[in-house]
Design an enzyme around this catalytic site. Structure first.
Site, PDB file in Angstrom:
ATOM      1  N   PHE A 111      -2.600  -0.305  -1.506  1.00 37.61           N
ATOM      2  CA  PHE A 111      -1.292   0.303  -1.801  1.00 37.61           C
ATOM      3  C   PHE A 111      -1.395   1.519  -2.696  1.00 37.61           C
ATOM      4  CE2 PHE A 111      -0.046  -0.391  -6.191  1.00 37.61           C
ATOM      5  CZ  PHE A 111      -0.940  -1.350  -6.648  1.00 37.61           C
ATOM      6  N   LYS A 112      -2.513   1.679  -3.389  1.00 42.47           N
ATOM      7  CA  LYS A 112      -2.660   2.816  -4.302  1.00 42.47           C
ATOM      8  C   LYS A 112      -2.475   4.155  -3.570  1.00 42.47           C
ATOM      9  CE  LYS A 112      -4.319   0.237  -7.863  1.00 42.47           C
ATOM     10  NZ  LYS A 112      -4.583  -1.129  -7.449  1.00 42.47           N
ATOM     11  N   ASP A 113      -2.790   4.173  -2.264  1.00 41.73           N
ATOM     12  CA  ASP A 113      -2.611   5.413  -1.499  1.00 41.73           C
ATOM     13  C   ASP A 113      -1.155   5.881  -1.481  1.00 41.73           C
ATOM     14  OD1 ASP A 113      -5.300   5.801  -0.576  1.00 41.73           O
ATOM     15  OD2 ASP A 113      -4.981   4.283   0.979  1.00 41.73           O
TER      16      ASP A 113
END
Ligand SMILES: *Cc1c(COP(=O)(O)O)cnc(C)c1O
Length: 472
Positions: A111-113
């Protein structure tokens, strides 16, 4: 919109200022001075918008004064155009009550993207205007590093020094960082160190005038406000699909540094009807103890199969304590100084009650995690990763009324953690084609002792001085 520090002494900054500054100069974290709030009708009108358009609408109040609505829309279109799924963060139904929000369709499979693809573009935008060089110093438990490196590799004016605890990230996570050979990327493996040790080194550098005088030190960790802001969007996207604003929705969030779940808190402050935010931890359970018993005390980090949550000191918890504790920065600075000295503190009654209004918590051990992975596969036909499994365990144990949909945030693609997934389910998830031949590429990484002096000397020897405009 301007932003104030949780410790009350740093100057207020605008959005461009907080994006480049990272940590506030008093050691605090920046938060908006007030929460923008949408009306019921405004939220209703968001239904059905494409993700990039929704993102621009939800974030607009936070960037006002630094970016026009039109420019923001261009940036969200570019950032979310790189995702492998047209819905960017699709929802998948597991049973009558439980849903997965798939946040792993970006380039590095976690999810960091969602936040970092946008943050890379924001850095470029604001640096170009100011003529400055930015030196990003970050700590990663695995996923922030790869997402930040992908987002910033080859971009002008930015250099990245990414610290990871040597041997404590998965092979896929490590290779996603170390096989990026762009000259502005520096991977550092810290020997005999945990993620918390790496994060402490980063925070120390922000407070070290010999470094900050020469270099503009910036952050890609979730201490950077822009990251949390971008994550608020998918809470809106999911809740709208499940009937918001007419129906409240609960979220279960696998939590480490409290960034992702704090974005849910922000969505609630903005008017999104959220029934509950479930903070799911592994055995590194400081947040579970803090929320259930008021005891915020850090123990030793225990390595688990969900390494991105192997954290004892959760930076963003400070933002919650500030907001629910009456926004008294001077008092909070004292409380945090006590924590930094003793690695333990008690929440005040106001902080406990304020948090309890929206948050609950649960702790999952290795057996709970494996059982949740098995349930998802056997009963719902979904292969999920160990972090997501911790969230799903907490969701299924939440006891929420059956008419409240519970969305578990699927924070990573299962192929990032194939060994643990295969142990639990017998399935070996293949790496999606978009990550390419990760195991055939050359790696580049520098091993350093886990000490502040060693890291500071390395950064000073390799970083670009801040440049003509000086530090704002
Ligand atoms: C970073 C990460 C988490 C924890 O998120 P926080 O914002 O630090 O709470 C959970 N799962 C995965 C896969 C992650 O990469």
């Amino acid at each position: 919109m301007d932003y104030v520090s949780t410790r009350g002494r740093a100057p207020a900054l605008d959005f461009a200022g907080v994006t480049l500054a990272g940590l506030a100069s008093d050691g605090g974290l920046y938060v908006p001075r007030t929460w923008p709030r949408f009306t019921h009708e405004e939220i209703e009108a968001f239904a059905g918008l494409p993700y990039a358009e929704l993102a621009a609408r939800v974030m607009q109040p936070f960037v006002a004064g630094s970016l026009s609505a039109e420019r923001l829309r261009e940036l969200t279109a570019e950032a979310y155009g790189r995702f492998a799924h047209a819905a960017v963060t699709p929802l998948v139904q597991l049973d009558e009550q439980n849903w997965l929000l798939e946040l792993f369709h970006g380039p590095t499979l976690a999810f960091k993207d969602v936040a970092l693809q946008l943050l890379g573009l924001l850095f470029e935008e604001f640096l170009e205007r100011s003529g400055r060089n930015l030196t990003i110093v970050g700590a990663t438990s695995g996923d922030t590093g790869s997402a930040a490196i992908d987002a910033v590799a080859g971009r002008a004016g930015v250099q990245v020094f990414m610290l990871h605890p040597k041997g404590r990230v998965s092979d896929v996570q490590r290779r996603q960082m170390t096989t990026v050979l762009a000259p502005n990327i520096h991977n550092i493996a810290l020997e005999d160190a945990s993620f918390d040790d790496a994060q402490a080194i980063v925070k120390k550098m922000f407070a070290d005038a010999t470094m900050t005088d020469r270099f503009a030190i910036g952050a890609v960790n979730s201490i950077n406000w822009a990251r949390l802001m971008a994550q608020v969007v998918y809470y809106f996207a999911a809740a709208l699909q499940l009937g918001a604003p007419h129906r409240p929705v609960a979220f279960s969030v696998p939590t480490g540094n409290f960034g992702d779940v704090f974005a849910g808190y922000v969505a609630a402050q903005m008017g999104l009807p959220i029934a509950r935010l479930i903070v799911a931890t592994n055995v590194n359970d400081i947040l579970h103890r803090a929320l259930s018993a008021g005891d915020y005390s850090a123990g030793e980090v225990t390595p688990t199969a969900a390494p991105s949550m192997d954290i004892q000191v959760s930076s963003n918890f400070e933002r919650l304590l500030f907001d629910v504790g009456g926004r008294d920065g001077i008092a909070l600075a004292g409380q945090m100084a006590g924590f930094e000295a003793t690695r333990a503190m008690r929440l005040t009654n106001a902080q406990r009650e304020g948090a309890a209004a929206l948050f609950s918590s649960a702790r999952a051990d290795a057996a709970h995690m494996a059982r949740a992975m098995r349930w998802a596969w056997d009963d719902a036909g979904q292969v999920i990763d160990p972090h997501t499994a911790i969230g799903l365990h907490a969701a299924r144990a939440s006891g929420l009324a059956p008419q409240v949909p519970v969305v578990t945030l699927a924070t990573a693609h299962p192929a990032k953690f194939p060994a643990a997934v295969e142990r639990a389910t017998g399935q070996c998830p293949p790496l999606p084609a978009r990550v390419g031949d990760l195991f055939g590429r050359e790696e580049r990484v520098t091993d350093l002792p886990g000490s502040y002096e060693a890291v500071a000397a390395y950064v000073a020897a390799h970083a670009e001085p801040k440049g003509k405009a000086g530090r704002t």
